[in-house]
Motif scaffolding. Structure first.
Motif, mmCIF file in Angstrom:
data_model
loop_
_atom_site.group_PDB
_atom_site.id
_atom_site.type_symbol
_atom_site.label_atom_id
_atom_site.label_comp_id
_atom_site.label_asym_id
_atom_site.label_seq_id
_atom_site.Cartn_x
_atom_site.Cartn_y
_atom_site.Cartn_z
ATOM 1 N N PRO A 148 37.337 53.009 40.297
ATOM 2 C CA PRO A 148 37.703 51.975 41.115
ATOM 3 C C PRO A 148 37.019 51.946 42.168
ATOM 4 O O PRO A 148 36.885 50.845 42.955
ATOM 5 N N GLU B 44 42.495 43.921 27.065
ATOM 6 C CA GLU B 44 42.892 43.410 28.210
ATOM 7 C C GLU B 44 42.506 44.465 29.220
ATOM 8 O O GLU B 44 42.347 44.074 30.450
ATOM 9 N N THR B 45 42.411 45.539 28.859
ATOM 10 C CA THR B 45 42.488 46.750 29.945
ATOM 11 C C THR B 45 40.977 47.348 29.572
ATOM 12 O O THR B 45 41.021 48.493 30.410
ATOM 13 N N SER C 47 40.317 48.063 33.393
ATOM 14 C CA SER C 47 41.271 48.417 34.182
ATOM 15 C C SER C 47 40.856 49.748 34.940
ATOM 16 O O SER C 47 40.323 50.734 34.094
ATOM 17 N N ASP C 48 40.997 49.991 36.041
ATOM 18 C CA ASP C 48 40.626 51.275 36.709
ATOM 19 C C ASP C 48 39.299 51.676 36.690
ATOM 20 O O ASP C 48 38.941 52.843 36.856
ATOM 21 N N LYS C 49 38.519 50.714 36.478
ATOM 22 C CA LYS C 49 37.100 51.166 36.096
ATOM 23 C C LYS C 49 36.193 50.712 37.389
ATOM 24 O O LYS C 49 35.278 51.245 37.897
ATOM 25 N N GLN D 253 35.342 47.384 40.644
ATOM 26 C CA GLN D 253 35.668 46.075 41.275
ATOM 27 C C GLN D 253 34.428 45.321 40.817
ATOM 28 O O GLN D 253 33.307 45.922 40.720
ATOM 29 N N GLU E 104 37.749 39.276 35.040
ATOM 30 C CA GLU E 104 39.090 39.544 35.540
ATOM 31 C C GLU E 104 40.274 39.575 34.325
ATOM 32 O O GLU E 104 40.973 40.452 34.459
ATOM 33 N N SER E 105 40.178 38.985 33.248
ATOM 34 C CA SER E 105 40.845 38.853 32.203
ATOM 35 C C SER E 105 40.904 40.191 31.418
ATOM 36 O O SER E 105 41.916 40.637 30.817
ATOM 37 N N GLY F 177 40.681 43.260 33.036
ATOM 38 C CA GLY F 177 41.397 44.121 33.926
ATOM 39 C C GLY F 177 40.565 44.496 35.084
ATOM 40 O O GLY F 177 40.866 45.180 35.831
ATOM 41 N N GLY F 178 39.236 43.760 35.151
ATOM 42 C CA GLY F 178 38.379 44.159 36.526
ATOM 43 C C GLY F 178 39.007 43.509 37.752
ATOM 44 O O GLY F 178 39.824 42.417 37.702
ATOM 45 N N LYS F 179 38.889 44.320 38.799
ATOM 46 C CA LYS F 179 39.452 43.736 40.027
ATOM 47 C C LYS F 179 38.497 43.030 40.808
ATOM 48 O O LYS F 179 37.415 43.452 41.272
#
Length: 173
Positions: free
Chosen positions: A59, A93-94, A97-99, A101, A136-137, A139-141
């Motif tokens: 992150p 979708e993940t 995620s938590d990887k 920005q 974004e879809s 799971g990226g921030k």
């Protein structure tokens, strides 16, 4: 406010996006703990390792995608592998995620829209728009809003975007 940034990964594909990535790199603040990594979008193994598997998949990594649109909503050949990878419908979708920005800077040329009578493109930054939505879809921030630049206007939007991005990064060091 965005999270702390320890690493910045600049992803680029094509001559123009490589030049813009260099401009971004020269303005990035370095504080001794922040590391900058340049990764070509054409090297499938490199960007997958950097963003999904390796020590940068965290992150506190900011991935800056400099995405160019050429004709008919297409990326340059050298960016195609990266763009196609993220477009795959089989990803969970993940995936991001938590990887990471991320932020996307789009480069396009609206002259191409004016010159063609038969084009499906409605905008000269469609690769960047699609990539931004897809990251974004997955799971990226999103670190900050997407930038869009037009070669027809001399890429006047590049400098203000880079300045805004650098200021936002400084807040996260």
């Amino acid at each position: 406010m965005a999270s702390k940034i320890d690493d910045v990964v600049l992803l680029h594909g094509g001559d123009l996006s490589s030049d813009i990535a260099e401009q971004i790199e020269t303005k990035l603040p370095i504080n001794g703990t922040t590391h900058i990594h340049k990764v070509a979008m054409s090297k499938s193994k490199d960007f997958k390792t950097a963003l999904l598997e390796g020590p940068l998949a965290k992150p506190t990594t900011l991935a800056i995608f400099v995405a160019q649109t050429i004709e008919n909503e297409a990326p340059p050949e050298t960016a195609g592998a990266c763009i196609r990878f993220f477009k795959r419908k089989t990803h969970p979708e993940t995936l991001l995620s938590d990887k990471i920005q991320f932020v996307v800077l789009g480069l396009g040329d609206s002259n191409l829209l004016l010159d063609r009578q038969h084009t499906a493109a409605k905008d000269c930054n469609q690769v960047a728009q699609a990539l931004d939505a897809r990251l974004e879809s997955l799971g990226g921030k999103r670190f900050c809003q997407r930038g869009e630049c037009d070669e027809r206007t001399g890429l006047l939007e590049v400098e203000p975007f880079i300045d805004m991005l650098v200021e936002k990064i400084k807040e996260c060091l």
